[in-house]
Design a protein around this motif. Structure first.
Motif, PDB file in Angstrom:
ATOM      1  N   GLY A 357       0.812  -1.212   0.000  1.00 28.52           N
ATOM      2  CA  GLY A 357       0.000   0.000   0.000  1.00 28.52           C
ATOM      3  C   GLY A 357       0.844   1.260   0.000  1.00 28.52           C
ATOM      4  O   GLY A 357       2.072   1.210  -0.005  1.00 28.52           O
ATOM      5  N   GLU A 358       0.157   2.403  -0.001  1.00 26.71           N
ATOM      6  CA  GLU A 358       0.847   3.689  -0.054  1.00 26.71           C
ATOM      7  C   GLU A 358       1.726   3.872   1.183  1.00 26.71           C
ATOM      8  O   GLU A 358       1.476   3.269   2.227  1.00 26.71           O
ATOM      9  N   GLY A 359       2.723   4.733   1.063  1.00 25.81           N
ATOM     10  CA  GLY A 359       3.566   5.021   2.222  1.00 25.81           C
ATOM     11  C   GLY A 359       5.025   4.874   1.883  1.00 25.81           C
ATOM     12  O   GLY A 359       5.379   4.329   0.842  1.00 25.81           O
ATOM     13  N   TRP A 360       5.878   5.395   2.802  1.00 23.78           N
ATOM     14  CA  TRP A 360       7.311   5.393   2.498  1.00 23.78           C
ATOM     15  C   TRP A 360       7.939   4.038   2.755  1.00 23.78           C
ATOM     16  O   TRP A 360       8.991   3.729   2.239  1.00 23.78           O
ATOM     17  N   ARG A 362       7.236   1.008   1.778  1.00 23.24           N
ATOM     18  CA  ARG A 362       7.447   0.126   0.636  1.00 23.24           C
ATOM     19  C   ARG A 362       8.634   0.585  -0.210  1.00 23.24           C
ATOM     20  O   ARG A 362       9.329  -0.229  -0.793  1.00 23.24           O
ATOM     21  N   TRP A 363       8.885   1.905  -0.249  1.00 24.60           N
ATOM     22  CA  TRP A 363      10.062   2.401  -0.972  1.00 24.60           C
ATOM     23  C   TRP A 363      11.325   1.835  -0.364  1.00 24.60           C
ATOM     24  O   TRP A 363      12.188   1.300  -1.056  1.00 24.60           O
ATOM     25  N   VAL A 364      11.435   1.933   0.976  1.00 24.83           N
ATOM     26  CA  VAL A 364      12.653   1.479   1.661  1.00 24.83           C
ATOM     27  C   VAL A 364      12.821  -0.027   1.486  1.00 24.83           C
ATOM     28  O   VAL A 364      13.876  -0.513   1.062  1.00 24.83           O
ATOM     29  N   VAL A 365      11.761  -0.777   1.752  1.00 22.94           N
ATOM     30  CA  VAL A 365      11.855  -2.236   1.726  1.00 22.94           C
ATOM     31  C   VAL A 365      12.218  -2.718   0.324  1.00 22.94           C
ATOM     32  O   VAL A 365      13.155  -3.510   0.139  1.00 22.94           O
ATOM     33  N   CYS A 366      11.490  -2.222  -0.675  1.00 20.35           N
ATOM     34  CA  CYS A 366      11.726  -2.704  -2.040  1.00 20.35           C
ATOM     35  C   CYS A 366      13.120  -2.327  -2.518  1.00 20.35           C
ATOM     36  O   CYS A 366      13.815  -3.126  -3.150  1.00 20.35           O
ATOM     37  N   THR A 367      13.558  -1.080  -2.197  1.00 18.30           N
ATOM     38  CA  THR A 367      14.890  -0.662  -2.629  1.00 18.30           C
ATOM     39  C   THR A 367      15.953  -1.537  -2.001  1.00 18.30           C
ATOM     40  O   THR A 367      16.899  -1.985  -2.673  1.00 18.30           O
ATOM     41  N   ILE A 368      15.805  -1.807  -0.681  1.00 13.21           N
ATOM     42  CA  ILE A 368      16.824  -2.617   0.005  1.00 13.21           C
ATOM     43  C   ILE A 368      16.876  -4.010  -0.606  1.00 13.21           C
ATOM     44  O   ILE A 368      17.963  -4.539  -0.900  1.00 13.21           O
ATOM     45  N   ILE A 369      15.712  -4.622  -0.829  1.00 14.33           N
ATOM     46  CA  ILE A 369      15.707  -5.986  -1.375  1.00 14.33           C
ATOM     47  C   ILE A 369      16.393  -5.996  -2.739  1.00 14.33           C
ATOM     48  O   ILE A 369      17.276  -6.818  -2.999  1.00 14.33           O
ATOM     49  N   LEU A 370      16.001  -5.061  -3.629  1.00 13.52           N
ATOM     50  CA  LEU A 370      16.517  -5.106  -5.006  1.00 13.52           C
ATOM     51  C   LEU A 370      18.001  -4.770  -5.059  1.00 13.52           C
ATOM     52  O   LEU A 370      18.780  -5.455  -5.722  1.00 13.52           O
ATOM     53  N   ALA A 371      18.402  -3.721  -4.303  1.00 14.82           N
ATOM     54  CA  ALA A 371      19.820  -3.336  -4.340  1.00 14.82           C
ATOM     55  C   ALA A 371      20.669  -4.414  -3.708  1.00 14.82           C
ATOM     56  O   ALA A 371      21.733  -4.786  -4.244  1.00 14.82           O
ATOM     57  N   GLY A 372      20.198  -4.964  -2.580  1.00 12.59           N
ATOM     58  CA  GLY A 372      20.950  -6.032  -1.914  1.00 12.59           C
ATOM     59  C   GLY A 372      21.104  -7.228  -2.830  1.00 12.59           C
ATOM     60  O   GLY A 372      22.199  -7.780  -2.973  1.00 12.59           O
ATOM     61  N   ALA A 373      20.002  -7.616  -3.480  1.00 10.65           N
ATOM     62  CA  ALA A 373      20.058  -8.774  -4.368  1.00 10.65           C
ATOM     63  C   ALA A 373      21.013  -8.513  -5.520  1.00 10.65           C
ATOM     64  O   ALA A 373      21.774  -9.404  -5.932  1.00 10.65           O
TER      65      ALA A 373
END
Lengths: 396, 215
Positions: A357-360, A362-373
């Motif tokens: 859903g909306e909010g900051w 999901r930005w943090v979580v998704c960025t961390i997962i993708l960059a880490g991977a």
């Protein structure tokens, strides 16, 4: 006429022109005539762009290598494509004696026709889509997959070892990267909830403040776009993935045995595929015909679309001027061991994005997962590789 | 990290791309028909025949000895000796080529003809714009087309031409000295003979001195 309505009319000028022309016909013929006009426009505009792109590519590549590039025919060499066209039209059309004449003849046609079909579903401006298909994306990929068939037809029917090797490479490469291409686009479909390309553009044609809602400005969109760009480069047989026509080892790959205008058709088909795949990338991730900043919306939508497509083409040329060709095993390893798993992960992240859903957060979580991977997979993939001076066992 | 090499490479090509519009040193291209760089002195393309003075046939150094024709590896030189003789640079009567053709479509620019020529008559040219639409007659150069003045030779290979001139002048001086010595000897002999004639009333007639030749 106020300035506002002037810009609206300019934006819709091609639509209005078509409606005006079609208005002269009886109403029963109007839908068919409208489609026909659209087809004529596509068949004229994209080969024209192809002609311009060939000369700009040669000049751009020349500049990247500190050369001048073609500058003899016309001012700044701009009429070079005319000379090339006349040359390819007047050349002898050679068909090998042992070639399968029918398939050999059909292959370039099959390529150009299927590539042209892909343009039918691309929205090239506001209300400027030839066929507003509900499953437009699916249709586009169906047509894209058919180009592989024509490449294999060309390689197989030529009865030439280089042609066949080129075609085998092309099919292996295109099938591997077709998967990635599809899966990276599925992320967009998951968010938009539609396979219709105009709807995908409409979903991105919104602004927060002055900034647009393009999918490339989200973590999953950026990752998806990078994967899409890699797959698109491979899909269109562009350098560094130009193994199917690797001239240093395969003469010219699957079109070795083509000359004259048939060769020109292959050339045209390849560039048209580049335009259509850039157009799709623009539509899916770069907001299609929408303006990059909200106050620039007065500029006609079709200018934005073609500007974005030509920018992608420039990046294609830039990459070609930079990178050397991959080896077949490197190509396959890259596709199946890095790009495909990362794209699958991106699908998961997209789902996560959708359900957080909306909010900051999901930005943090998704960025961390993708960059880490990305970092971890890059490290794992490069483990055991050693970069440095190459040593030759027998030569030194 | 994965991909940073690609970014570095792309930065490099971008630098080249924009730099080539800004700095002239980056672009090394010479736009040939309009711009030319002077040929280096040692450049060589196809042979030509050197002549001295203004008259190409009269001053031609070639004596049709046919050494070059025999030595030519691809056999691209065709020579016919003349029936009459003309004086060479020291004045000695020599044959001259009635026909001297070089087929430059066969010539491989090896310079062997130049090295074997004892008369400094054949030298290498630097003229390379020899395109023609007649590939047989257009590439067969006859003696008139091959003949080029010593001044031209000086203009294309100055160092070499000066050496050649010095060598020829030395040879000519030697020949002249020899001729002079021979003439003096003959004169002395004649004087001695005339003295003998004055001393003895009836000597046999003195043999005529051979002074008109060069040897």
């Amino acid at each position: 006429m106020s300035a506002n309505s002037f810009f609206v009319n300019l934006d819709q000028i091609f639509v209005l022109l078509r409606n005006w022309l079609v208005g002269f016909l009886p109403s029963a013929l109007r839908p068919a005539a409208g489609v026909l006009l659209g087809v004529i426009a596509i068949v004229c505009v994209f080969p024209g762009l192809f002609a311009l792109t060939t000369v700009f590519e040669r000049k751009g590549l020349g500049r990247m290598q500190n050369r001048l590039g073609p500058n003899r025919v016309g001012p700044y060499g701009l009429f070079q494509p005319v000379a090339d066209g006349i040359k390819s039209l007047t050349k002898e059309d050679i068909v090998p004696l042992s070639a399968n004449a029918a398939v050999h003849f059909l292959a370039p046609l099959a390529l150009v026709v299927t590539v042209f079909m892909g343009f039918a579903v691309l929205p090239m401006g506001r209300n400027m889509v030839l066929v507003d298909m509900d499953a437009g994306l699916l249709f586009f990929f169906a047509m894209g997959a058919a180009t592989e068939l024509s490449v294999f037809m060309a390689g197989w029917s030529s009865r030439n070892k280089y042609s066949l090797l080129g075609a085998m490479r092309a099919v292996a490469q295109m099938i591997s990267y077709e998967v990635v291409l599809l899966l990276s686009s599925v992320a967009v479909v998951m968010i938009t909830g539609s396979l219709s390309l105009p709807k995908i553009v409409a979903a991105q044609d919104q602004y927060s403040g002055i900034f647009p809602h393009w999918y490339i400005f989200t973590p999953w969109g950026l990752a998806g776009f990078v994967m899409y760009a890699i797959a698109a480069t491979a899909e269109t047989n562009r350098s560094p993935f130009d193994l199917p026509e690797g001239e240093s080892e395969l003469v010219a790959g699957y079109h070795t045995e083509y000359s004259g205008f048939k060769f020109a058709l292959f050339f045209l088909g390849e560039y048209l595929a580049m335009f259509s795949i850039s157009g799709l990338g623009t539509t899916l991730f770069l907001g299609g015909w929408s303006a990059p900043l909200s106050f620039l919306q007065f500029i006609p939508s079709w200018i934005w679309f073609f500007g974005k497509v030509m920018t992608s083409i420039f990046v294609f040329i830039w990459v070609r001027g930079t990178l050397p060709r991959l080896r077949q095993d490197q190509l396959m390893n890259f596709a199946w061991k890095f790009v495909l798993p990362y794209t699958l992960l991106n699908l998961m992240v997209t789902a996560l994005w959708r359900f957080m859903g909306e909010g900051w957060q999901r930005w943090v979580v998704c960025t961390i997962i993708l960059a880490g991977a990305y970092i971890v997979m890059g490290r794992l993939g490069m483990r055991g590789e050693h970069f440095g001076r190459r040593s030759y066992r027998h030569a030194e | 990290m994965l991909g940073d090499g690609i970014l570095k490479g792309m930065a490099e090509t971008a630098r080249n791309f924009f730099g080539s519009y800004v700095s002239k040193e980056r672009l090394t291209t010479v736009e040939y028909p309009e711009q030319r760089i002077p040929t280096v002195e040692n450049a060589r393309v196809f042979p030509f025949l050197v002549y001295d003075g203004a008259d190409w046939l009269g001053g031609m150094r070639c004596v049709a000895c046919q050494i070059c024709e025999k030595e030519c590896p691809p056999k691209c030189i065709y020579i016919e000796k003349s029936a009459d003789k003309k004086p060479d640079f020291v004045g000695k009567p020599q044959f001259y080529p009635a026909r001297f053709d070089i087929d430059i479509s066969v010539c491989m620019s090896c310079q062997i003809c130049v090295e074997v020529c004892p008369f400094e008559a054949i030298k290498m040219d630097t003229q390379f714009e020899l395109a023609t639409d007649d590939r047989f007659a257009g590439l067969l150069e006859d003696r008139e087309k091959l003949a080029k003045s010593n001044e031209y030779y000086h203009s294309i290979h100055p160092t070499e031409a000066t050496e050649v001139d010095a060598r020829l002048a030395e040879e000519k001086a030697k020949v002249e000295a020899k001729a002079k010595a021979a003439a003096e000897a003959a004169a002395a002999k004649a004087a001695a003979a005339s003295a003998a004639v004055a001393q003895s009333p009836a000597p046999p007639a003195a043999p005529p001195a051979k002074t008109e030749g060069g040897s």
